[in-house]
Design an enzyme around this catalytic site. Structure first.
Site, PDB file in Angstrom:
ATOM      1  N   THR A 144      -3.485  -7.243  -8.543  1.00  0.00           N
ATOM      2  CA  THR A 144      -3.468  -5.950  -9.223  1.00  0.00           C
ATOM      3  C   THR A 144      -4.504  -5.922 -10.342  1.00  0.00           C
ATOM      4  O   THR A 144      -4.767  -6.944 -10.984  1.00  0.00           O
ATOM      5  CB  THR A 144      -2.058  -5.653  -9.786  1.00  0.00           C
ATOM      6  OG1 THR A 144      -2.107  -4.419 -10.483  1.00  0.00           O
ATOM      7  CG2 THR A 144      -1.563  -6.723 -10.729  1.00  0.00           C
ATOM      8  N   SER A 179       3.242  -6.644 -18.089  1.00  0.00           N
ATOM      9  CA  SER A 179       4.672  -6.663 -17.727  1.00  0.00           C
ATOM     10  C   SER A 179       4.960  -7.978 -17.002  1.00  0.00           C
ATOM     11  O   SER A 179       4.031  -8.657 -16.547  1.00  0.00           O
ATOM     12  CB  SER A 179       5.019  -5.498 -16.788  1.00  0.00           C
ATOM     13  OG  SER A 179       4.487  -5.741 -15.488  1.00  0.00           O
ATOM     14  N   TYR A 181       6.135  -8.152 -14.111  1.00  0.00           N
ATOM     15  CA  TYR A 181       5.589  -7.963 -12.758  1.00  0.00           C
ATOM     16  C   TYR A 181       4.109  -8.333 -12.726  1.00  0.00           C
ATOM     17  O   TYR A 181       3.670  -9.137 -11.896  1.00  0.00           O
ATOM     18  CB  TYR A 181       5.787  -6.512 -12.273  1.00  0.00           C
ATOM     19  CG  TYR A 181       4.718  -6.139 -11.274  1.00  0.00           C
ATOM     20  CD1 TYR A 181       4.721  -6.693  -9.995  1.00  0.00           C
ATOM     21  CD2 TYR A 181       3.655  -5.291 -11.618  1.00  0.00           C
ATOM     22  CE1 TYR A 181       3.694  -6.408  -9.090  1.00  0.00           C
ATOM     23  CE2 TYR A 181       2.641  -4.998 -10.725  1.00  0.00           C
ATOM     24  CZ  TYR A 181       2.663  -5.567  -9.467  1.00  0.00           C
ATOM     25  OH  TYR A 181       1.658  -5.298  -8.582  1.00  0.00           O
ATOM     26  N   HIS A 182       3.318  -7.715 -13.619  1.00  0.00           N
ATOM     27  CA  HIS A 182       1.880  -7.985 -13.592  1.00  0.00           C
ATOM     28  C   HIS A 182       1.616  -9.485 -13.821  1.00  0.00           C
ATOM     29  O   HIS A 182       0.704 -10.062 -13.229  1.00  0.00           O
ATOM     30  CB  HIS A 182       1.152  -7.133 -14.646  1.00  0.00           C
ATOM     31  CG  HIS A 182       1.068  -5.661 -14.299  1.00  0.00           C
ATOM     32  ND1 HIS A 182       1.963  -4.732 -14.793  1.00  0.00           N
ATOM     33  CD2 HIS A 182       0.211  -4.965 -13.504  1.00  0.00           C
ATOM     34  CE1 HIS A 182       1.642  -3.523 -14.321  1.00  0.00           C
ATOM     35  NE2 HIS A 182       0.592  -3.626 -13.542  1.00  0.00           N
ATOM     36  N   LYS A 185       1.698 -11.622 -10.723  1.00  0.00           N
ATOM     37  CA  LYS A 185       0.458 -11.596  -9.941  1.00  0.00           C
ATOM     38  C   LYS A 185      -0.556 -12.601 -10.507  1.00  0.00           C
ATOM     39  O   LYS A 185      -1.346 -13.173  -9.762  1.00  0.00           O
ATOM     40  CB  LYS A 185      -0.156 -10.199  -9.977  1.00  0.00           C
ATOM     41  CG  LYS A 185       0.700  -9.128  -9.330  1.00  0.00           C
ATOM     42  CD  LYS A 185       0.629  -9.244  -7.820  1.00  0.00           C
ATOM     43  CE  LYS A 185       1.164  -8.017  -7.137  1.00  0.00           C
ATOM     44  NZ  LYS A 185       1.234  -8.146  -5.700  1.00  0.00           N
TER      45      LYS A 185
HETATM   46  P1  NAD Z   1       6.524  -1.592  -1.601  1.00  0.00           P
HETATM   47  O1  NAD Z   1       7.655  -2.049  -2.470  1.00  0.00           O
HETATM   48  O2  NAD Z   1       6.563  -0.200  -1.070  1.00  0.00           O
HETATM   49  O3  NAD Z   1       6.355  -2.588  -0.365  1.00  0.00           O
HETATM   50  C1  NAD Z   1       6.566  -3.972  -0.465  1.00  0.00           C
HETATM   51  C2  NAD Z   1       7.321  -4.402   0.784  1.00  0.00           C
HETATM   52  O4  NAD Z   1       7.526  -5.813   0.720  1.00  0.00           O
HETATM   53  C3  NAD Z   1       8.693  -3.754   0.892  1.00  0.00           C
HETATM   54  O5  NAD Z   1       8.843  -3.177   2.166  1.00  0.00           O
HETATM   55  C4  NAD Z   1       9.670  -4.904   0.659  1.00  0.00           C
HETATM   56  O6  NAD Z   1      10.879  -4.747   1.401  1.00  0.00           O
HETATM   57  C5  NAD Z   1       8.862  -6.111   1.086  1.00  0.00           C
HETATM   58  N1  NAD Z   1       9.222  -7.369   0.403  1.00  0.00           N
HETATM   59  C6  NAD Z   1       9.325  -7.595  -0.922  1.00  0.00           C
HETATM   60  N2  NAD Z   1       9.645  -8.884  -1.167  1.00  0.00           N
HETATM   61  C7  NAD Z   1       9.740  -9.497   0.052  1.00  0.00           C
HETATM   62  C8  NAD Z   1      10.040 -10.817   0.471  1.00  0.00           C
HETATM   63  N3  NAD Z   1      10.331 -11.780  -0.417  1.00  0.00           N
HETATM   64  N4  NAD Z   1      10.035 -11.089   1.794  1.00  0.00           N
HETATM   65  C9  NAD Z   1       9.749 -10.123   2.713  1.00  0.00           C
HETATM   66  N5  NAD Z   1       9.471  -8.851   2.369  1.00  0.00           N
HETATM   67  C10 NAD Z   1       9.465  -8.540   1.049  1.00  0.00           C
HETATM   68  O7  NAD Z   1       5.182  -1.844  -2.425  1.00  0.00           O
HETATM   69  P2  NAD Z   1       3.718  -1.265  -2.161  1.00  0.00           P
HETATM   70  O8  NAD Z   1       3.491  -0.138  -3.082  1.00  0.00           O
HETATM   71  O9  NAD Z   1       3.514  -1.103  -0.714  1.00  0.00           O
HETATM   72  O10 NAD Z   1       2.848  -2.476  -2.677  1.00  0.00           O
HETATM   73  C11 NAD Z   1       2.417  -3.492  -1.777  1.00  0.00           C
HETATM   74  C12 NAD Z   1       1.645  -4.562  -2.535  1.00  0.00           C
HETATM   75  O11 NAD Z   1       0.494  -3.973  -3.134  1.00  0.00           O
HETATM   76  C13 NAD Z   1       2.426  -5.219  -3.660  1.00  0.00           C
HETATM   77  O12 NAD Z   1       2.129  -6.589  -3.685  1.00  0.00           O
HETATM   78  C14 NAD Z   1       1.916  -4.533  -4.898  1.00  0.00           C
HETATM   79  O13 NAD Z   1       2.011  -5.382  -5.997  1.00  0.00           O
HETATM   80  C15 NAD Z   1       0.478  -4.251  -4.530  1.00  0.00           C
HETATM   81  N6  NAD Z   1      -0.067  -3.072  -5.227  1.00  0.00           N
HETATM   82  C16 NAD Z   1       0.523  -1.840  -5.082  1.00  0.00           C
HETATM   83  C17 NAD Z   1      -0.006  -0.738  -5.757  1.00  0.00           C
HETATM   84  C18 NAD Z   1       0.597   0.640  -5.677  1.00  0.00           C
HETATM   85  O14 NAD Z   1       0.131   1.540  -6.403  1.00  0.00           O
HETATM   86  N7  NAD Z   1       1.593   0.869  -4.826  1.00  0.00           N
HETATM   87  C19 NAD Z   1      -1.134  -0.919  -6.563  1.00  0.00           C
HETATM   88  C20 NAD Z   1      -1.699  -2.195  -6.691  1.00  0.00           C
HETATM   89  C21 NAD Z   1      -1.153  -3.272  -6.015  1.00  0.00           C
HETATM   90  N1  USQ Z   2       2.318   6.431 -16.881  1.00  0.00           N
HETATM   91  C1  USQ Z   2       2.512   7.631 -17.549  1.00  0.00           C
HETATM   92  N2  USQ Z   2       3.466   8.467 -17.046  1.00  0.00           N
HETATM   93  C2  USQ Z   2       4.197   8.191 -15.933  1.00  0.00           C
HETATM   94  C3  USQ Z   2       3.964   6.966 -15.269  1.00  0.00           C
HETATM   95  C4  USQ Z   2       3.031   6.109 -15.786  1.00  0.00           C
HETATM   96  O1  USQ Z   2       1.869   7.944 -18.547  1.00  0.00           O
HETATM   97  O2  USQ Z   2       5.035   9.007 -15.556  1.00  0.00           O
HETATM   98  C5  USQ Z   2       1.290   5.510 -17.391  1.00  0.00           C
HETATM   99  C6  USQ Z   2       1.811   4.116 -17.721  1.00  0.00           C
HETATM  100  O3  USQ Z   2       2.318   4.043 -19.025  1.00  0.00           O
HETATM  101  C7  USQ Z   2       0.574   3.265 -17.498  1.00  0.00           C
HETATM  102  C8  USQ Z   2      -0.161   3.995 -16.386  1.00  0.00           C
HETATM  103  O4  USQ Z   2       0.353   5.333 -16.360  1.00  0.00           O
HETATM  104  O5  USQ Z   2      -0.222   3.281 -18.629  1.00  0.00           O
HETATM  105  C9  USQ Z   2       0.025   3.379 -15.019  1.00  0.00           C
HETATM  106  O6  USQ Z   2       1.407   3.299 -14.751  1.00  0.00           O
HETATM  107  P1  USQ Z   2       1.945   3.317 -13.247  1.00  0.00           P
HETATM  108  O7  USQ Z   2       3.432   3.323 -13.268  1.00  0.00           O
HETATM  109  O8  USQ Z   2       1.258   4.382 -12.483  1.00  0.00           O
HETATM  110  O9  USQ Z   2       1.345   1.949 -12.694  1.00  0.00           O
HETATM  111  P2  USQ Z   2       1.724   0.444 -13.024  1.00  0.00           P
HETATM  112  O10 USQ Z   2       2.992   0.296 -13.739  1.00  0.00           O
HETATM  113  O11 USQ Z   2       0.526  -0.218 -13.632  1.00  0.00           O
HETATM  114  O12 USQ Z   2       1.961  -0.144 -11.569  1.00  0.00           O
HETATM  115  C10 USQ Z   2       1.385   0.429 -10.389  1.00  0.00           C
HETATM  116  C11 USQ Z   2       2.098  -0.203  -9.203  1.00  0.00           C
HETATM  117  C12 USQ Z   2       1.822  -1.713  -9.215  1.00  0.00           C
HETATM  118  C13 USQ Z   2       0.325  -1.956  -9.251  1.00  0.00           C
HETATM  119  C14 USQ Z   2      -0.340  -1.233 -10.414  1.00  0.00           C
HETATM  120  C15 USQ Z   2      -1.851  -1.271 -10.344  1.00  0.00           C
HETATM  121  O13 USQ Z   2       3.500   0.039  -9.272  1.00  0.00           O
HETATM  122  O14 USQ Z   2       2.389  -2.297  -8.058  1.00  0.00           O
HETATM  123  O15 USQ Z   2       0.094  -3.335  -9.376  1.00  0.00           O
HETATM  124  O16 USQ Z   2       0.002   0.172 -10.347  1.00  0.00           O
HETATM  125  S1  USQ Z   2      -2.581  -1.447 -11.946  1.00  0.00           S
HETATM  126  O17 USQ Z   2      -2.069  -0.377 -12.798  1.00  0.00           O
HETATM  127  O18 USQ Z   2      -4.002  -1.336 -11.762  1.00  0.00           O
HETATM  128  O19 USQ Z   2      -2.175  -2.737 -12.447  1.00  0.00           O
END
Ligand code: NAD
Ligand code: USQ
Length: 382
Positions: A144, A179, A181-182, A185
């Site tokens: 991420t 966070s 979460y982050h 990664k």
């Molecule tokens: P998502 O939660 O929709 O999908 C993740 C999938 O992985 C789910 O279907 C879940 O059931 C499965 N999963 C989780 N843990 C597991 C485990 N231990 N074993 C098997 N399956 C498991 O998330 P997404 O939005 O599709 O994100 C996918 C990936 O991309 C993540 O790694 C996320 O961090 C990364 N990512 C997402 C975004 C975004 O904006 N959605 C942005 C940047 C990075």
């Molecule tokens: N934000 C708002 N209002 C909202 C939601 C979010 O102002 O209603 C702000 C947050 O405070 C933050 C930014 O928007 O500053 C991004 O928040 P987000 O919830 O859109 O994204 P984030 O929490 O960073 O996480 C999402 C995905 C995660 C991925 C990440 C990419 O859930 O899986 O890793 O985006 S990145 O942001 O580049 O790290």
């Protein structure tokens, strides 16, 4: 090419599985369905109704004649993963399967521990499975952009050329994530880099920005293939949330001043980036990092763009500056490099009023499914 897509039932994984299958890759999905269970835990839902994975792949086969094999299980269970790897012998392993919500990871100690154990142990198991069973397999791992945080210098793609006390080196870019979460990664990135150095594994870490939209050509083929769309304060992400809020007459929830700037990309570009990474594998022993986003916006920029399009569609959307539930900079320098994927041929789908309008039109069809109490953020960082 045989490709496993872990997390193939999720928001990024399902469209990627279909897109790659259509392009002729041989696809198998691993997923433990935990994301669907978390909806129950949070008493929330996908804005769009989503079919079971079983029904999704059956419909895909009916429409295209192509089979996507599925394995329901957890990456944390090594015996399960090993069996799948032995059965599939993949040439590439696309790893989406993690707990991906920053707010979810900050709910309390249990959720922080779950997030880090799930993500770090899952990735470690994938590394060991590759080492033991398919050592030449290319790991394509979703990282991420948030690993870097918001430093006061430009963000490079994974590495920084440093000169210190007269000596030079190319070192991993400093990480300041926001966070648990982050942070998970960041831990993954370190573990993967170590495995590449020790065991000659080949890996690409895709530091993806915030993904918006929900539809691809494949998800649009039939309602059974529809992608999930998160809108709640825990899993919903910035732009998608604002569009959904405008559809239900909710104020757009900009946190704090709204100067938080991030990299963004359309889901159509996510699937294409995975294909580009698969087609251009890292070398054996190489830990390669691509920054996977196409444009940078502040959250206030996005709210204003949504407000304008919503108004044109006859919807009134006010922008509310809510007290920020997170601890993060609200005004800061942000300039990130993203040339690696562009150089390999990515042609971005940029954010236009038309793109926002298209998402809004899909959202309006399902707006009655929104559980209104779930829209405001309810997880605080402190
Ligand atoms: P998502 O939660 O929709 O999908 C993740 C999938 O992985 C789910 O279907 C879940 O059931 C499965 N999963 C989780 N843990 C597991 C485990 N231990 N074993 C098997 N399956 C498991 O998330 P997404 O939005 O599709 O994100 C996918 C990936 O991309 C993540 O790694 C996320 O961090 C990364 N990512 C997402 C975004 C975004 O904006 N959605 C942005 C940047 C990075
Ligand atoms: N934000 C708002 N209002 C909202 C939601 C979010 O102002 O209603 C702000 C947050 O405070 C933050 C930014 O928007 O500053 C991004 O928040 P987000 O919830 O859109 O994204 P984030 O929490 O960073 O996480 C999402 C995905 C995660 C991925 C990440 C990419 O859930 O899986 O890793 O985006 S990145 O942001 O580049 O790290």
């Amino acid at each position: 090419m045989r490709i496993i897509i872990a997390g193939g039932d999720g928001f990024c994984g399902w469209p990627t599985a279909m897109y790659l299958s259509k392009q002729g890759y041989d696809i198998a999905i691993i997923d433990n369905m935990v994301r669907r269970k978390i909806d129950d835990e949070l008493r929330s839902n996908s804005l769009t109704p989503i079919a079971s994975l079983e029904d999704r792949v059956a419909k895909w086969k009916e429409l295209t004649g192509k089979e996507i094999r599925t394995y329901t299980g957890d990456l944390q269970h090594f015996d399960f993963l090993k069996l799948v790897m032995e059965q599939e012998m993949p040439e590439a392993f696309v790893h989406f399967a993690e707990q991906r919500s920053a707010p979810y990871s900050m709910i309390d100690r249990e959720h922080a521990v779950y997030t880090q154990v799930n993500n770090v142990v899952g990735t470690l198991n994938v590394l060991y499975a590759i080492k033991e069973i398919v050592p030449a397999c290319h790991l394509i791992k979703l990282g991420t952009m948030g690993e870097y945080g918001t430093p006061n210098i430009p963000i490079e793609e994974g590495y920084l050329e440093i000169e210190h006390k007269g000596r030079k080196d190319r070192l991993p870019y400093p990480k300041q994530p926001g966070s648990y979460y982050h942070l998970s990664k960041v831990h993954d990135s370190h573990n993967i880099m170590f495995a590449c150095r020790m065991w000659d594994i080949r890996a690409t870490d895709l530091n993806q920005g915030v993904v918006y939209g929900l539809s691809t050509n494949e998800t649009d083929m039939d309602p059974v293939l529809t992608n999930r769309l998160d809108y709640d304060g825990v899993f919903g992400t910035a732009l998608n949330r604002f569009i959904i809020q405008s559809a239900i007459g909710h104020d757009l929830t900009v946190y704090g001043k709204g100067g938080q700037t991030r990299g963004f990309l359309h889901i159509k570009d996510t699937v294409r980036c995975i294909e580009i990474a698969a087609e251009n594998p890292a070398d054996l022993g190489e830990f390669r990092v691509f920054n996977q986003f196409t444009e940078q916006f502040s959250v206030m920029d996005l709210a204003k763009m949504v407000q304008k399009v919503a108004k044109e569609e006859g919807l009134d959307a006010e922008i509310a500056n809510l007290e920020n539930p997170r601890i993060e900079k609200e005004e800061h320098f942000y300039e990130a490099v993203n040339t690696n994927l562009l150089d390999l041929g990515l042609q971005p789908q940029l954010l236009t009023d038309e793109v926002i309008r298209n998402i809004l039109q899909t959202v309006l069809v399902h707006k009655d499914r929104v559980i209104k109490e779930n829209v405001l953020p309810n997880v605080k960082w402190k």
